[in-house]
Design an enzyme around this catalytic site. Structure first.
Site, mmCIF file in Angstrom:
data_model
loop_
_atom_site.group_PDB
_atom_site.id
_atom_site.type_symbol
_atom_site.label_atom_id
_atom_site.label_comp_id
_atom_site.label_asym_id
_atom_site.label_seq_id
_atom_site.Cartn_x
_atom_site.Cartn_y
_atom_site.Cartn_z
ATOM 1 N N ILE A 32 58.343 22.379 61.237
ATOM 2 C CA ILE A 32 58.832 23.396 60.311
ATOM 3 C C ILE A 32 57.888 23.540 59.123
ATOM 4 C CG2 ILE A 32 60.696 23.909 58.678
ATOM 5 C CD1 ILE A 32 62.613 22.650 60.777
ATOM 6 N N GLY A 33 57.334 22.431 58.663
ATOM 7 C CA GLY A 33 56.415 22.495 57.528
ATOM 8 C C GLY A 33 55.216 23.371 57.796
ATOM 9 N N TYR A 181 68.406 8.185 59.643
ATOM 10 C CA TYR A 181 67.665 9.427 59.408
ATOM 11 C C TYR A 181 68.580 10.469 58.756
ATOM 12 C CZ TYR A 181 65.465 13.932 60.211
ATOM 13 O OH TYR A 181 64.955 15.195 60.032
#
Length: 332
Positions: A32-33, A181
């Site tokens: 996504i980055g 996470y």
């Protein structure tokens, strides 16, 4: 993040221009980055990718320049797991002002055993949350030097079903990789909202918003070789899932809107329109547990103790808890 009632409807394919702005995207070399960086670079802004691996950073830069001719994009080395290295990373930006930072980078472990950073923090908590917490403190002078700068923190839909244990933030008693996470992403989201509350208390021009990408799958993500290559088989197998989720290019849309949309506000949560899983980005109601300001304040104090950063934002007068320790200092 001022409002503009006459602004046209938001179009993910027709982004507003942002020449003269500088944006930092952590973890901008993959997932996504990468797509956040690619989409922001199409606005004419200078986009800086904060990446741990120089080779992967160079591959991402090559891909963005191929997709966006004339893109003003570069990379710095950024290792969020190493708190002592962050000052040098910020210095390497070599800018006088930063208009937005997108806290996107993260580590996701699928299996035990529990691992720690060199600073002795659980790896996912230390990287995903504490690294960004400390980085924000170091970036604050640059953000404050820009008009109406934005901090955009990328959370996860996986955090919606999790709850923080303030007595076990490092998952020493209860380590399950996927749960840990999710909790680190939840910690990031608490941080992004608490940051905005403290910025408002201190009269800062910087604002902080939180986003999540919904359901974003590699198999539904368009190819960006060599950063990401999607096979025809993977695409066909994932086709039915497209009814509910989307690719990572679309998962980037909430963060890009939170950076660019003049109507966006600090303290807001942005996600996909359809069931919070797919579709165009929209402002959505904050999840009920994110409204727990006592948990957010407790996390803030613990994070300040663990990183020795963001002391200048101190304690919120309205926080209903016992306040003590270094986070209560009024000056850095």
């Amino acid at each position: 993040m001022s409002s503009t009632s006459s602004a046209p409807p938001w179009d993910v394919h027709r982004l507003p221009r942002a020449e003269g702005s500088v944006f930092l995207v952590t973890g901008g070399n993959a997932g996504i980055g990468y797509f956040i960086a690619e989409q922001l670079s199409a606005t004419g802004a200078t986009v800086v990718l904060g990446c741990r691996n120089p080779a992967r950073a160079e591959a991402a830069l090559t891909s963005i320049r191929h997709r966006v001719p004339g893109a003003q994009v570069r990379a710095i080395r950024l290792d969020l797991a190493d708190l002592s290295s962050l000052s040098a990373a910020v210095e390497s930006l070599e800018v006088s002002a930063l208009h937005a930072v997108v806290h996107n980078a993260g580590v996701a472990l699928d299996d035990p055993p529990r691992r720690e950073t060199g600073d002795g923090h659980e790896l996912m908590f230390g990287t995903n949350h504490l690294g960004h917490f400390a980085l924000t403190g170091l970036l604050m002078p640059l953000l404050s030097a820009a008009p109406a700068a934005r901090v955009v923190t990328v959370g996860s839909f996986a955090a919606k079903s999790e709850r923080l244990d303030l007595d076990d933030l490092q998952s020493r008693r209860d380590y399950q990789a996927k749960r840990t996470y999710g909790r680190t992403k939840l910690a990031q989201m608490y941080f992004g909202l608490e940051l905005d509350r403290r910025l408002r208390t201190h009269g800062s021009s910087v604002e902080s918003a939180v986003v999540h990408p919904g359901g974003a799958l590699d198999a539904l993500t368009p190819s960006r070789p060599p950063v990401h290559v999607r096979s025809l088989g993977a695409r066909l197998r994932a086709a039915p899932a497209a009814l509910l989720v989307q690719g990572k290019h679309a998962g980037a849309w909430p963060a890009v809107r939170a950076v660019l949309d003049p109507a966006a506000r600090g303290g807001q949560l942005w996600g996909p329109r359809l069931f919070s899983l797919r579709g165009a980005p929209r402002h959505e109601a904050a999840w009920s547990h994110l409204a727990d300001t006592a948990v957010a304040a407790g996390l803030w104090d613990a994070s300040c103790d663990l990183t020795d950063h963001l002391r200048s934002l101190g304690a919120r007068p309205s926080a209903r808890r016992r306040l003590s320790g270094p986070c209560d200092a009024s000056n850095s």
